[in-house]
Design a protein around this motif. Structure first.
Motif, PDB file in Angstrom:
ATOM      1  N   VAL A 294       0.821  -1.207   0.000  1.00 54.10           N
ATOM      2  CA  VAL A 294       0.000   0.000   0.000  1.00 54.10           C
ATOM      3  C   VAL A 294       0.858   1.262   0.000  1.00 54.10           C
ATOM      4  CG1 VAL A 294      -1.833   1.229   1.233  1.00 54.10           C
ATOM      5  CG2 VAL A 294      -1.818  -1.273   1.178  1.00 54.10           C
ATOM      6  N   ASP A 295       1.987   1.254   0.683  1.00 56.55           N
ATOM      7  CA  ASP A 295       2.826   2.451   0.764  1.00 56.55           C
ATOM      8  C   ASP A 295       3.331   2.888  -0.607  1.00 56.55           C
ATOM      9  OD1 ASP A 295       2.484   2.389   3.479  1.00 56.55           O
ATOM     10  OD2 ASP A 295       4.350   1.288   3.871  1.00 56.55           O
ATOM     11  N   LEU A 296       3.523   1.948  -1.506  1.00 55.42           N
ATOM     12  CA  LEU A 296       4.046   2.289  -2.834  1.00 55.42           C
ATOM     13  C   LEU A 296       2.944   2.408  -3.873  1.00 55.42           C
ATOM     14  CD1 LEU A 296       6.544   2.729  -4.651  1.00 55.42           C
ATOM     15  CD2 LEU A 296       6.526   0.255  -5.075  1.00 55.42           C
ATOM     16  N   THR A 297       2.038   1.430  -3.909  1.00 58.29           N
ATOM     17  CA  THR A 297       1.037   1.361  -4.980  1.00 58.29           C
ATOM     18  C   THR A 297      -0.343   1.846  -4.572  1.00 58.29           C
ATOM     19  OG1 THR A 297       0.408  -0.909  -4.419  1.00 58.29           O
ATOM     20  CG2 THR A 297       2.270  -0.615  -5.919  1.00 58.29           C
ATOM     21  N   GLY A 299      -2.470   0.249  -2.965  1.00 54.25           N
ATOM     22  CA  GLY A 299      -3.357  -0.900  -2.852  1.00 54.25           C
ATOM     23  C   GLY A 299      -4.493  -0.892  -3.851  1.00 54.25           C
ATOM     24  N   ASP A 300      -5.668  -1.351  -3.387  1.00 52.78           N
ATOM     25  CA  ASP A 300      -6.849  -1.407  -4.256  1.00 52.78           C
ATOM     26  C   ASP A 300      -7.346  -0.024  -4.647  1.00 52.78           C
ATOM     27  OD1 ASP A 300      -7.104  -4.170  -4.504  1.00 52.78           O
ATOM     28  OD2 ASP A 300      -8.091  -4.344  -2.563  1.00 52.78           O
ATOM     29  N   ALA A 301      -7.000   0.998  -3.869  1.00 56.03           N
ATOM     30  CA  ALA A 301      -7.441   2.353  -4.210  1.00 56.03           C
ATOM     31  C   ALA A 301      -6.795   2.851  -5.491  1.00 56.03           C
ATOM     32  CB  ALA A 301      -7.128   3.306  -3.059  1.00 56.03           C
ATOM     33  N   PRO A 415      -4.876  -2.590  -9.226  1.00 57.54           N
ATOM     34  CA  PRO A 415      -4.544  -3.996  -9.538  1.00 57.54           C
ATOM     35  C   PRO A 415      -5.659  -4.780 -10.207  1.00 57.54           C
ATOM     36  CG  PRO A 415      -3.853  -3.418  -7.313  1.00 57.54           C
ATOM     37  CD  PRO A 415      -4.698  -2.293  -7.796  1.00 57.54           C
ATOM     38  N   ASN A 416      -6.906  -4.305 -10.156  1.00 58.37           N
ATOM     39  CA  ASN A 416      -8.007  -5.057 -10.749  1.00 58.37           C
ATOM     40  C   ASN A 416      -7.926  -5.136 -12.270  1.00 58.37           C
ATOM     41  OD1 ASN A 416      -9.164  -5.475  -8.205  1.00 58.37           O
ATOM     42  ND2 ASN A 416     -10.297  -3.535  -8.294  1.00 58.37           N
TER      43      ASN A 416
END
Length: 520
Positions: A294-297, A299-301, A415-416
Protein backbone atom coordinates in the motif's frame (compact mmCIF):
# COMPACT_ATOMS: atom_id res chain seq x y z
CA UNK A 1 -11.76 -49.54 -68.18
CA UNK A 2 -9.57 -47.44 -65.83
CA UNK A 3 -11.83 -44.45 -66.43
CA UNK A 4 -14.88 -46.52 -65.53
CA UNK A 5 -13.21 -47.77 -62.37
CA UNK A 6 -12.30 -44.22 -61.40
CA UNK A 7 -15.85 -43.03 -62.00
CA UNK A 8 -17.20 -45.86 -59.84
CA UNK A 9 -14.83 -44.90 -57.04
CA UNK A 10 -16.09 -41.31 -56.88
CA UNK A 11 -19.58 -42.10 -55.47
CA UNK A 12 -18.14 -44.33 -52.75
CA UNK A 13 -15.64 -41.63 -51.76
CA UNK A 14 -18.41 -39.03 -51.69
CA UNK A 15 -20.63 -41.37 -49.70
CA UNK A 16 -17.88 -42.05 -47.17
CA UNK A 17 -17.30 -38.34 -46.78
CA UNK A 18 -21.02 -37.74 -46.26
CA UNK A 19 -21.13 -40.41 -43.55
CA UNK A 20 -18.02 -38.98 -41.89
CA UNK A 21 -19.60 -35.50 -41.94
CA UNK A 22 -22.76 -36.87 -40.29
CA UNK A 23 -20.62 -38.60 -37.67
CA UNK A 24 -18.72 -35.39 -36.92
CA UNK A 25 -21.94 -33.39 -36.73
CA UNK A 26 -23.48 -35.87 -34.29
CA UNK A 27 -20.35 -35.81 -32.14
CA UNK A 28 -20.30 -31.99 -32.05
CA UNK A 29 -24.02 -31.97 -31.23
CA UNK A 30 -23.46 -34.30 -28.27
CA UNK A 31 -20.59 -32.16 -26.99
CA UNK A 32 -22.68 -28.99 -27.36
CA UNK A 33 -25.62 -30.55 -25.53
CA UNK A 34 -23.39 -31.75 -22.70
CA UNK A 35 -21.61 -28.43 -22.26
CA UNK A 36 -24.73 -26.29 -22.70
CA UNK A 37 -27.01 -28.29 -20.43
CA UNK A 38 -26.10 -26.56 -17.14
CA UNK A 39 -25.74 -23.15 -18.80
CA UNK A 40 -28.75 -22.90 -21.10
CA UNK A 41 -31.30 -25.58 -20.30
CA UNK A 42 -31.54 -24.78 -16.59
CA UNK A 43 -31.75 -21.34 -15.02
CA UNK A 44 -32.44 -20.34 -11.42
CA UNK A 45 -34.54 -17.20 -10.90
CA UNK A 46 -35.99 -15.61 -7.77
CA UNK A 47 -39.77 -15.33 -7.42
CA UNK A 48 -41.76 -12.65 -5.57
CA UNK A 49 -40.79 -14.17 -2.20
CA UNK A 50 -37.07 -14.34 -3.10
CA UNK A 51 -37.25 -18.12 -3.40
CA UNK A 52 -35.18 -19.65 -6.18
CA UNK A 53 -37.08 -21.50 -8.87
CA UNK A 54 -35.46 -23.69 -11.50
CA UNK A 55 -36.70 -22.81 -14.97
CA UNK A 56 -36.29 -25.26 -17.83
CA UNK A 57 -35.46 -23.97 -21.31
CA UNK A 58 -35.17 -27.11 -23.38
CA UNK A 59 -35.98 -25.33 -26.63
CA UNK A 60 -32.85 -23.18 -26.20
CA UNK A 61 -30.72 -26.28 -25.68
CA UNK A 62 -32.17 -27.96 -28.77
CA UNK A 63 -31.59 -24.81 -30.83
CA UNK A 64 -27.95 -24.56 -29.78
CA UNK A 65 -27.35 -28.26 -30.46
CA UNK A 66 -28.93 -28.10 -33.93
CA UNK A 67 -26.99 -24.94 -34.80
CA UNK A 68 -23.60 -26.40 -33.87
CA UNK A 69 -24.30 -29.78 -35.47
CA UNK A 70 -25.53 -28.24 -38.73
CA UNK A 71 -22.57 -25.86 -38.89
CA UNK A 72 -20.14 -28.71 -38.33
CA UNK A 73 -21.81 -30.79 -41.03
CA UNK A 74 -21.49 -28.00 -43.60
CA UNK A 75 -17.88 -27.34 -42.62
CA UNK A 76 -17.01 -31.03 -43.00
CA UNK A 77 -18.55 -31.26 -46.46
CA UNK A 78 -16.49 -28.41 -47.95
CA UNK A 79 -12.72 -28.43 -48.46
CA UNK A 80 -11.84 -24.77 -48.79
CA UNK A 81 -11.84 -22.27 -45.91
CA UNK A 82 -13.77 -19.60 -47.82
CA UNK A 83 -16.45 -22.12 -48.79
CA UNK A 84 -16.74 -23.24 -45.18
CA UNK A 85 -17.20 -19.70 -43.91
CA UNK A 86 -19.82 -18.86 -46.53
CA UNK A 87 -21.64 -22.17 -46.01
CA UNK A 88 -21.74 -21.86 -42.22
CA UNK A 89 -23.00 -18.28 -42.61
CA UNK A 90 -25.84 -19.56 -44.77
CA UNK A 91 -26.76 -22.23 -42.21
CA UNK A 92 -26.84 -19.65 -39.43
CA UNK A 93 -29.07 -17.36 -41.50
CA UNK A 94 -31.56 -20.19 -42.00
CA UNK A 95 -31.44 -21.14 -38.32
CA UNK A 96 -31.82 -17.49 -37.35
CA UNK A 97 -34.95 -17.29 -39.47
CA UNK A 98 -36.37 -20.41 -37.82
CA UNK A 99 -35.55 -19.14 -34.33
CA UNK A 100 -37.10 -15.77 -35.09
CA UNK A 101 -40.28 -17.40 -36.36
CA UNK A 102 -40.47 -19.56 -33.21
CA UNK A 103 -39.53 -17.06 -30.51
CA UNK A 104 -40.81 -13.79 -32.00
CA UNK A 105 -44.22 -14.44 -33.50
CA UNK A 106 -44.76 -10.74 -34.31
CA UNK A 107 -41.80 -10.58 -36.71
CA UNK A 108 -42.58 -9.54 -40.26
CA UNK A 109 -42.74 -12.59 -42.58
CA UNK A 110 -40.58 -10.78 -45.10
CA UNK A 111 -37.65 -10.74 -42.68
CA UNK A 112 -37.90 -14.50 -42.18
CA UNK A 113 -38.25 -15.22 -45.89
CA UNK A 114 -35.31 -12.93 -46.68
CA UNK A 115 -33.05 -14.70 -44.18
CA UNK A 116 -34.01 -18.12 -45.57
CA UNK A 117 -33.38 -16.99 -49.15
CA UNK A 118 -30.04 -15.41 -48.24
CA UNK A 119 -29.03 -18.60 -46.42
CA UNK A 120 -29.85 -20.79 -49.39
CA UNK A 121 -27.94 -18.48 -51.73
CA UNK A 122 -24.93 -18.55 -49.39
CA UNK A 123 -24.92 -22.36 -49.27
CA UNK A 124 -25.16 -22.55 -53.06
CA UNK A 125 -22.33 -20.04 -53.42
CA UNK A 126 -20.23 -22.07 -50.98
CA UNK A 127 -20.79 -25.20 -53.06
CA UNK A 128 -19.73 -23.33 -56.21
CA UNK A 129 -16.63 -21.91 -54.54
CA UNK A 130 -15.67 -25.31 -53.20
CA UNK A 131 -16.13 -26.98 -56.58
CA UNK A 132 -14.10 -24.34 -58.44
CA UNK A 133 -11.29 -24.45 -55.84
CA UNK A 134 -11.09 -28.24 -55.96
CA UNK A 135 -11.09 -28.28 -59.78
CA UNK A 136 -8.37 -25.63 -59.87
CA UNK A 137 -6.27 -27.63 -57.43
CA UNK A 138 -6.32 -30.68 -59.73
CA UNK A 139 -4.18 -28.97 -62.38
CA UNK A 140 -0.72 -30.41 -62.55
CA UNK A 141 2.18 -28.22 -61.55
CA UNK A 142 5.78 -28.75 -62.50
CA UNK A 143 7.92 -29.50 -59.47
CA UNK A 144 10.63 -27.03 -58.59
CA UNK A 145 14.19 -27.92 -59.38
CA UNK A 146 16.13 -29.17 -56.37
CA UNK A 147 18.86 -27.08 -54.85
CA UNK A 148 21.80 -27.96 -52.70
CA UNK A 149 21.71 -24.83 -50.63
CA UNK A 150 19.28 -23.32 -48.18
CA UNK A 151 18.51 -19.63 -48.41
CA UNK A 152 17.21 -17.14 -45.90
CA UNK A 153 13.89 -15.50 -46.58
CA UNK A 154 15.05 -11.96 -47.27
CA UNK A 155 12.10 -11.10 -49.48
CA UNK A 156 9.26 -8.97 -48.29
CA UNK A 157 6.74 -11.72 -48.85
CA UNK A 158 4.34 -12.38 -51.70
CA UNK A 159 2.74 -9.61 -53.74
CA UNK A 160 -0.73 -10.47 -52.46
CA UNK A 161 0.48 -10.42 -48.87
CA UNK A 162 2.16 -7.06 -49.35
CA UNK A 163 -0.96 -5.58 -50.92
CA UNK A 164 -3.12 -6.86 -48.06
CA UNK A 165 -0.69 -5.40 -45.52
CA UNK A 166 -0.65 -2.01 -47.27
CA UNK A 167 -4.46 -1.99 -47.49
CA UNK A 168 -4.82 -2.89 -43.80
CA UNK A 169 -2.35 -0.17 -42.80
CA UNK A 170 -4.18 2.36 -44.93
CA UNK A 171 -7.52 1.46 -43.35
CA UNK A 172 -6.01 1.76 -39.87
CA UNK A 173 -4.53 5.18 -40.60
CA UNK A 174 -7.77 6.48 -42.13
CA UNK A 175 -10.06 4.97 -39.46
CA UNK A 176 -10.25 7.93 -36.99
CA UNK A 177 -10.51 10.48 -39.79
CA UNK A 178 -13.34 8.60 -41.52
CA UNK A 179 -15.22 8.07 -38.26
CA UNK A 180 -14.76 11.73 -37.33
CA UNK A 181 -16.09 12.91 -40.68
CA UNK A 182 -19.01 10.48 -40.51
CA UNK A 183 -20.19 10.78 -36.90
CA UNK A 184 -18.75 14.08 -35.77
CA UNK A 185 -16.65 14.79 -32.65
CA UNK A 186 -19.21 13.49 -30.15
CA UNK A 187 -20.31 10.35 -31.98
CA UNK A 188 -16.80 9.30 -33.01
CA UNK A 189 -15.38 9.46 -29.48
CA UNK A 190 -16.75 6.04 -28.53
CA UNK A 191 -15.65 4.38 -31.77
CA UNK A 192 -12.09 5.67 -31.59
CA UNK A 193 -11.73 4.75 -27.91
CA UNK A 194 -13.65 1.48 -27.55
CA UNK A 195 -12.81 0.01 -30.92
CA UNK A 196 -9.70 1.67 -32.32
CA UNK A 197 -7.48 2.28 -29.29
CA UNK A 198 -8.69 -0.72 -27.27
CA UNK A 199 -8.17 -3.18 -30.12
CA UNK A 200 -4.69 -1.84 -30.90
CA UNK A 201 -3.63 -2.21 -27.24
CA UNK A 202 -4.49 -5.91 -27.35
CA UNK A 203 -2.92 -6.29 -30.80
CA UNK A 204 0.34 -5.00 -29.34
CA UNK A 205 0.03 -7.26 -26.29
CA UNK A 206 -0.73 -10.24 -28.54
CA UNK A 207 2.31 -9.54 -30.72
CA UNK A 208 4.49 -9.24 -27.64
CA UNK A 209 3.26 -12.55 -26.24
CA UNK A 210 3.62 -14.11 -29.69
CA UNK A 211 7.40 -13.78 -29.32
CA UNK A 212 7.34 -15.89 -26.17
CA UNK A 213 4.63 -18.41 -27.07
CA UNK A 214 4.44 -18.44 -30.86
CA UNK A 215 8.11 -18.16 -31.78
CA UNK A 216 10.00 -19.54 -28.78
CA UNK A 217 7.30 -22.04 -27.73
CA UNK A 218 7.36 -20.98 -24.05
CA UNK A 219 3.83 -21.24 -22.67
CA UNK A 220 3.39 -18.08 -20.58
CA UNK A 221 0.22 -17.66 -18.49
CA UNK A 222 1.46 -14.63 -16.56
CA UNK A 223 2.11 -12.14 -19.34
CA UNK A 224 -0.19 -9.59 -17.71
CA UNK A 225 2.48 -9.16 -15.00
CA UNK A 226 4.77 -7.33 -17.45
CA UNK A 227 1.79 -5.26 -18.58
CA UNK A 228 1.25 -4.28 -14.95
CA UNK A 229 4.94 -3.48 -14.38
CA UNK A 230 5.00 -1.06 -17.31
CA UNK A 231 1.74 0.52 -16.22
CA UNK A 232 2.78 1.09 -12.62
CA UNK A 233 6.28 2.16 -13.67
CA UNK A 234 4.87 5.09 -15.63
CA UNK A 235 2.23 5.89 -12.99
CA UNK A 236 4.78 6.06 -10.15
CA UNK A 237 7.49 7.89 -12.12
CA UNK A 238 5.01 10.45 -13.45
CA UNK A 239 3.19 11.14 -10.17
CA UNK A 240 6.14 11.02 -7.73
CA UNK A 241 8.98 12.42 -9.87
CA UNK A 242 7.09 14.42 -12.49
CA UNK A 243 8.69 12.67 -15.48
CA UNK A 244 7.03 13.02 -18.88
CA UNK A 245 5.50 10.15 -20.80
CA UNK A 246 8.19 10.22 -23.49
CA UNK A 247 10.88 9.68 -20.88
CA UNK A 248 8.91 7.09 -18.91
CA UNK A 249 8.01 5.00 -21.98
CA UNK A 250 11.49 3.49 -22.53
CA UNK A 251 12.00 3.19 -18.76
CA UNK A 252 8.77 1.19 -18.46
CA UNK A 253 9.94 -1.15 -21.21
CA UNK A 254 13.36 -1.61 -19.60
CA UNK A 255 11.84 -2.36 -16.18
CA UNK A 256 9.41 -4.87 -17.69
CA UNK A 257 12.28 -6.54 -19.58
CA UNK A 258 14.23 -6.75 -16.32
CA UNK A 259 11.33 -8.57 -14.66
CA UNK A 260 11.10 -10.81 -17.71
CA UNK A 261 14.72 -11.83 -17.19
CA UNK A 262 14.03 -12.44 -13.48
CA UNK A 263 11.18 -14.74 -14.47
CA UNK A 264 13.33 -16.48 -17.07
CA UNK A 265 16.07 -17.61 -14.69
CA UNK A 266 13.88 -19.84 -12.42
CA UNK A 267 12.14 -21.50 -15.38
CA UNK A 268 15.20 -22.41 -17.48
CA UNK A 269 14.77 -26.11 -16.74
CA UNK A 270 10.96 -26.16 -17.05
CA UNK A 271 8.90 -27.01 -20.11
CA UNK A 272 5.26 -27.40 -21.07
CA UNK A 273 2.71 -27.55 -18.25
CA UNK A 274 5.29 -26.93 -15.51
CA UNK A 275 6.41 -23.73 -17.22
CA UNK A 276 2.79 -22.59 -17.53
CA UNK A 277 2.18 -23.16 -13.79
CA UNK A 278 5.25 -21.15 -12.76
CA UNK A 279 4.41 -18.23 -15.08
CA UNK A 280 0.84 -18.28 -13.78
CA UNK A 281 2.18 -18.06 -10.22
CA UNK A 282 4.45 -15.16 -11.24
CA UNK A 283 1.48 -13.22 -12.58
CA UNK A 284 -0.48 -13.81 -9.37
CA UNK A 285 2.51 -12.77 -7.23
CA UNK A 286 2.79 -9.45 -9.08
CA UNK A 287 -0.94 -8.81 -8.60
CA UNK A 288 -0.73 -9.61 -4.87
CA UNK A 289 2.30 -7.34 -4.44
CA UNK A 290 0.49 -4.47 -6.17
CA UNK A 291 -2.50 -5.00 -3.90
CA UNK A 292 -0.67 -5.35 -0.56
CA UNK A 293 2.23 -2.90 -0.97
CA UNK A 294 0.00 0.00 0.00
CA UNK A 295 2.83 2.45 0.76
CA UNK A 296 4.05 2.29 -2.83
CA UNK A 297 1.04 1.36 -4.98
CA UNK A 298 -1.84 2.61 -2.77
CA UNK A 299 -3.36 -0.90 -2.85
CA UNK A 300 -6.85 -1.41 -4.26
CA UNK A 301 -7.44 2.35 -4.21
CA UNK A 302 -5.00 2.64 -7.10
CA UNK A 303 -3.00 5.62 -8.33
CA UNK A 304 -5.22 8.52 -9.46
CA UNK A 305 -4.45 11.78 -11.24
CA UNK A 306 -1.80 10.36 -13.55
CA UNK A 307 -0.51 13.16 -15.83
CA UNK A 308 -2.06 13.07 -19.26
CA UNK A 309 -0.09 12.84 -22.45
CA UNK A 310 1.01 15.93 -24.34
CA UNK A 311 1.86 16.53 -27.99
CA UNK A 312 5.61 16.81 -27.37
CA UNK A 313 5.03 19.41 -24.65
CA UNK A 314 1.75 20.87 -25.92
CA UNK A 315 -1.16 19.86 -23.65
CA UNK A 316 -4.53 18.97 -25.15
CA UNK A 317 -6.34 21.77 -23.31
CA UNK A 318 -8.25 24.92 -24.25
CA UNK A 319 -5.53 27.15 -22.78
CA UNK A 320 -3.51 29.57 -24.87
CA UNK A 321 -0.48 27.26 -24.74
CA UNK A 322 -2.48 24.20 -25.74
CA UNK A 323 -2.40 22.09 -28.88
CA UNK A 324 -5.45 23.70 -30.50
CA UNK A 325 -4.31 27.27 -29.85
CA UNK A 326 -0.80 26.62 -31.15
CA UNK A 327 -2.07 25.22 -34.48
CA UNK A 328 -4.95 27.71 -34.76
CA UNK A 329 -7.83 25.20 -34.66
CA UNK A 330 -10.94 24.98 -32.50
CA UNK A 331 -10.44 23.03 -29.29
CA UNK A 332 -12.11 19.60 -29.03
CA UNK A 333 -11.52 16.66 -26.65
CA UNK A 334 -11.36 14.39 -29.69
CA UNK A 335 -7.86 15.68 -30.53
CA UNK A 336 -6.33 13.81 -27.59
CA UNK A 337 -8.10 10.57 -28.51
CA UNK A 338 -6.97 10.76 -32.14
CA UNK A 339 -3.39 11.34 -30.98
CA UNK A 340 -3.64 8.33 -28.63
CA UNK A 341 -4.90 6.21 -31.53
CA UNK A 342 -1.96 7.09 -33.76
CA UNK A 343 0.47 6.64 -30.86
CA UNK A 344 -0.66 3.09 -30.05
CA UNK A 345 -0.76 2.34 -33.79
CA UNK A 346 2.90 3.42 -34.04
CA UNK A 347 3.85 1.32 -31.00
CA UNK A 348 2.05 -1.72 -32.42
CA UNK A 349 3.75 -1.30 -35.80
CA UNK A 350 7.10 -0.99 -34.01
CA UNK A 351 6.40 -4.28 -32.23
CA UNK A 352 5.51 -5.95 -35.51
CA UNK A 353 8.56 -4.56 -37.33
CA UNK A 354 11.00 -5.66 -34.62
CA UNK A 355 9.45 -9.12 -34.45
CA UNK A 356 9.64 -9.67 -38.20
CA UNK A 357 13.24 -8.48 -38.34
CA UNK A 358 14.28 -10.67 -35.41
CA UNK A 359 12.76 -13.74 -37.08
CA UNK A 360 15.30 -13.41 -39.91
CA UNK A 361 18.23 -13.03 -37.53
CA UNK A 362 20.04 -15.94 -35.82
CA UNK A 363 18.18 -15.27 -32.57
CA UNK A 364 14.84 -15.66 -34.36
CA UNK A 365 15.85 -18.98 -35.90
CA UNK A 366 17.12 -20.07 -32.47
CA UNK A 367 13.64 -19.33 -31.03
CA UNK A 368 12.02 -21.48 -33.68
CA UNK A 369 14.51 -24.29 -33.09
CA UNK A 370 13.82 -24.10 -29.36
CA UNK A 371 10.10 -24.32 -30.04
CA UNK A 372 10.44 -27.43 -32.18
CA UNK A 373 12.81 -29.47 -29.99
CA UNK A 374 14.87 -28.15 -27.08
CA UNK A 375 17.12 -31.21 -26.93
CA UNK A 376 17.98 -31.02 -30.62
CA UNK A 377 18.44 -27.27 -30.26
CA UNK A 378 20.97 -27.81 -27.48
CA UNK A 379 22.77 -30.52 -29.43
CA UNK A 380 23.32 -28.06 -32.30
CA UNK A 381 25.29 -25.80 -29.97
CA UNK A 382 22.58 -23.18 -29.41
CA UNK A 383 22.69 -21.56 -25.99
CA UNK A 384 19.17 -22.27 -24.74
CA UNK A 385 19.67 -20.11 -21.65
CA UNK A 386 20.25 -16.89 -23.58
CA UNK A 387 17.59 -17.90 -26.12
CA UNK A 388 14.90 -18.22 -23.46
CA UNK A 389 15.96 -15.08 -21.61
CA UNK A 390 15.92 -12.95 -24.76
CA UNK A 391 12.43 -14.22 -25.62
CA UNK A 392 11.11 -13.39 -22.15
CA UNK A 393 12.88 -10.02 -22.06
CA UNK A 394 11.73 -8.82 -25.50
CA UNK A 395 8.16 -10.02 -25.01
CA UNK A 396 8.05 -8.35 -21.59
CA UNK A 397 9.49 -5.10 -22.99
CA UNK A 398 6.63 -4.69 -25.46
CA UNK A 399 4.16 -5.55 -22.69
CA UNK A 400 5.75 -2.77 -20.61
CA UNK A 401 5.31 -0.31 -23.50
CA UNK A 402 1.63 -1.21 -23.73
CA UNK A 403 1.26 -0.85 -19.96
CA UNK A 404 2.72 2.67 -19.98
CA UNK A 405 0.32 3.63 -22.75
CA UNK A 406 -2.60 2.14 -20.80
CA UNK A 407 -1.71 4.25 -17.75
CA UNK A 408 -1.45 7.52 -19.68
CA UNK A 409 -4.69 6.77 -21.51
CA UNK A 410 -6.73 5.91 -18.41
CA UNK A 411 -5.25 8.42 -15.97
CA UNK A 412 -5.92 5.92 -13.18
CA UNK A 413 -4.63 2.40 -12.47
CA UNK A 414 -5.34 -0.26 -9.86
CA UNK A 415 -4.54 -4.00 -9.54
CA UNK A 416 -8.01 -5.06 -10.75
CA UNK A 417 -6.95 -4.35 -14.33
CA UNK A 418 -4.22 -7.02 -14.22
CA UNK A 419 -5.92 -10.26 -13.25
CA UNK A 420 -5.45 -13.74 -14.70
CA UNK A 421 -8.40 -13.23 -17.03
CA UNK A 422 -6.35 -10.62 -18.90
CA UNK A 423 -3.49 -13.09 -19.40
CA UNK A 424 -5.97 -15.73 -20.55
CA UNK A 425 -7.51 -13.30 -23.06
CA UNK A 426 -4.12 -12.33 -24.52
CA UNK A 427 -3.07 -15.97 -24.77
CA UNK A 428 -6.40 -16.82 -26.42
CA UNK A 429 -5.68 -14.18 -29.09
CA UNK A 430 -2.33 -15.81 -29.86
CA UNK A 431 -3.82 -19.32 -30.00
CA UNK A 432 -6.96 -18.40 -31.95
CA UNK A 433 -5.02 -16.25 -34.41
CA UNK A 434 -2.37 -18.89 -35.02
CA UNK A 435 0.81 -19.23 -32.99
CA UNK A 436 3.66 -17.47 -34.74
CA UNK A 437 1.39 -15.60 -37.16
CA UNK A 438 1.41 -11.80 -36.87
CA UNK A 439 -1.66 -11.20 -39.04
CA UNK A 440 -3.56 -13.99 -37.32
CA UNK A 441 -2.98 -12.49 -33.86
CA UNK A 442 -4.14 -9.07 -35.12
CA UNK A 443 -7.33 -10.58 -36.59
CA UNK A 444 -8.05 -12.52 -33.40
CA UNK A 445 -7.61 -9.38 -31.27
CA UNK A 446 -9.95 -7.42 -33.54
CA UNK A 447 -12.60 -10.16 -33.41
CA UNK A 448 -12.34 -10.80 -29.66
CA UNK A 449 -12.23 -7.19 -28.46
CA UNK A 450 -14.34 -5.61 -31.18
CA UNK A 451 -16.85 -8.46 -31.14
CA UNK A 452 -17.47 -8.32 -27.39
CA UNK A 453 -17.88 -4.54 -27.55
CA UNK A 454 -20.24 -4.82 -30.51
CA UNK A 455 -22.49 -7.25 -28.65
CA UNK A 456 -23.24 -4.51 -26.13
CA UNK A 457 -25.00 -2.46 -28.79
CA UNK A 458 -27.18 -4.98 -30.65
CA UNK A 459 -30.42 -3.27 -29.71
CA UNK A 460 -32.19 -4.54 -32.83
CA UNK A 461 -32.26 -8.03 -31.28
CA UNK A 462 -34.66 -6.68 -28.67
CA UNK A 463 -37.10 -5.97 -31.49
CA UNK A 464 -36.86 -9.55 -32.75
CA UNK A 465 -36.75 -11.42 -29.43
CA UNK A 466 -38.63 -8.99 -27.19
CA UNK A 467 -37.65 -6.13 -24.91
CA UNK A 468 -36.67 -8.58 -22.13
CA UNK A 469 -33.81 -9.94 -24.24
CA UNK A 470 -30.55 -8.12 -23.45
CA UNK A 471 -27.67 -9.20 -25.71
CA UNK A 472 -25.09 -7.74 -23.31
CA UNK A 473 -26.02 -10.40 -20.72
CA UNK A 474 -25.25 -13.21 -23.14
CA UNK A 475 -22.22 -11.70 -24.89
CA UNK A 476 -19.67 -13.78 -22.97
CA UNK A 477 -21.74 -16.93 -23.54
CA UNK A 478 -21.88 -16.19 -27.28
CA UNK A 479 -18.19 -15.40 -27.22
CA UNK A 480 -17.43 -18.72 -25.50
CA UNK A 481 -19.42 -20.64 -28.09
CA UNK A 482 -17.49 -18.84 -30.80
CA UNK A 483 -14.16 -19.87 -29.28
CA UNK A 484 -15.28 -23.51 -28.97
CA UNK A 485 -16.43 -23.51 -32.59
CA UNK A 486 -13.16 -21.93 -33.67
CA UNK A 487 -11.12 -24.61 -31.94
CA UNK A 488 -13.22 -27.33 -33.58
CA UNK A 489 -13.02 -25.98 -37.13
CA UNK A 490 -9.60 -24.32 -37.07
CA UNK A 491 -7.56 -25.91 -34.26
CA UNK A 492 -4.38 -24.27 -35.59
CA UNK A 493 -5.85 -20.78 -35.55
CA UNK A 494 -7.24 -18.36 -38.12
CA UNK A 495 -3.96 -18.39 -40.05
CA UNK A 496 -2.86 -22.01 -40.06
CA UNK A 497 0.18 -21.61 -42.31
CA UNK A 498 3.61 -20.35 -41.39
CA UNK A 499 6.13 -18.45 -43.47
CA UNK A 500 9.57 -20.04 -42.97
CA UNK A 501 12.63 -17.92 -42.31
CA UNK A 502 14.82 -20.41 -44.20
CA UNK A 503 13.86 -22.40 -47.28
CA UNK A 504 15.23 -24.67 -50.00
CA UNK A 505 15.31 -23.06 -53.45
CA UNK A 506 11.67 -21.96 -53.35
CA UNK A 507 9.71 -20.18 -50.63
CA UNK A 508 6.77 -22.35 -49.50
CA UNK A 509 4.19 -21.97 -46.77
CA UNK A 510 4.36 -24.47 -43.90
CA UNK A 511 1.20 -26.10 -42.58
CA UNK A 512 0.44 -25.22 -38.98
CA UNK A 513 0.11 -28.92 -38.14
CA UNK A 514 3.86 -29.29 -38.65
CA UNK A 515 4.68 -26.60 -36.09
CA UNK A 516 4.82 -27.53 -32.42
CA UNK A 517 3.14 -25.28 -29.89
CA UNK A 518 4.38 -24.57 -26.41
CA UNK A 519 7.05 -27.29 -26.25
CA UNK A 520 10.13 -25.10 -25.82
Amino acid sequence: MPDAAASDAVPSKTQNRFIAALRDAAFVGLITAGLSFPLIALRAEADMNNHLELQQRWSWLVSATIAMAASRFIASIFDRLVARIVGVTGVWLILFAGGTAYYATDTHPGVIAGCVLAGLIAIGLAAALNRSSVDAGRTETRPAEPSRFYRLDTSGGSLAGNLISIAALGCAIAFPLVVLAWLGPQGSLKWINNYGVQILIYVMLGWGLNIVVGLAGLLDLGYVAFYAVGCYAYALLATKFGLSFWLCLPLAGVLAAFWGILLGFPVLRLRGDYLAIVTLAFGEIINIVLTNWVDLTNGDAGIPSIPRITFFGLPFTAADDGFAARFGIEFSPIHRNIFLFYLILALALLTNFVTLRLRRLPIGRAWEALREDEIACRSLGINTTSTKLTAFALGAMFGGFAGAFFAVRQGFVNPNSFTFSESASILAMVVLGGMGSQIGVALAAAVMIGGTELLRELDFLKVLFGAAFDPSQYRMLIFGFGMVAMMIWKPRGLVSTRSPSIFLKQRKAIAGALVKEGHG
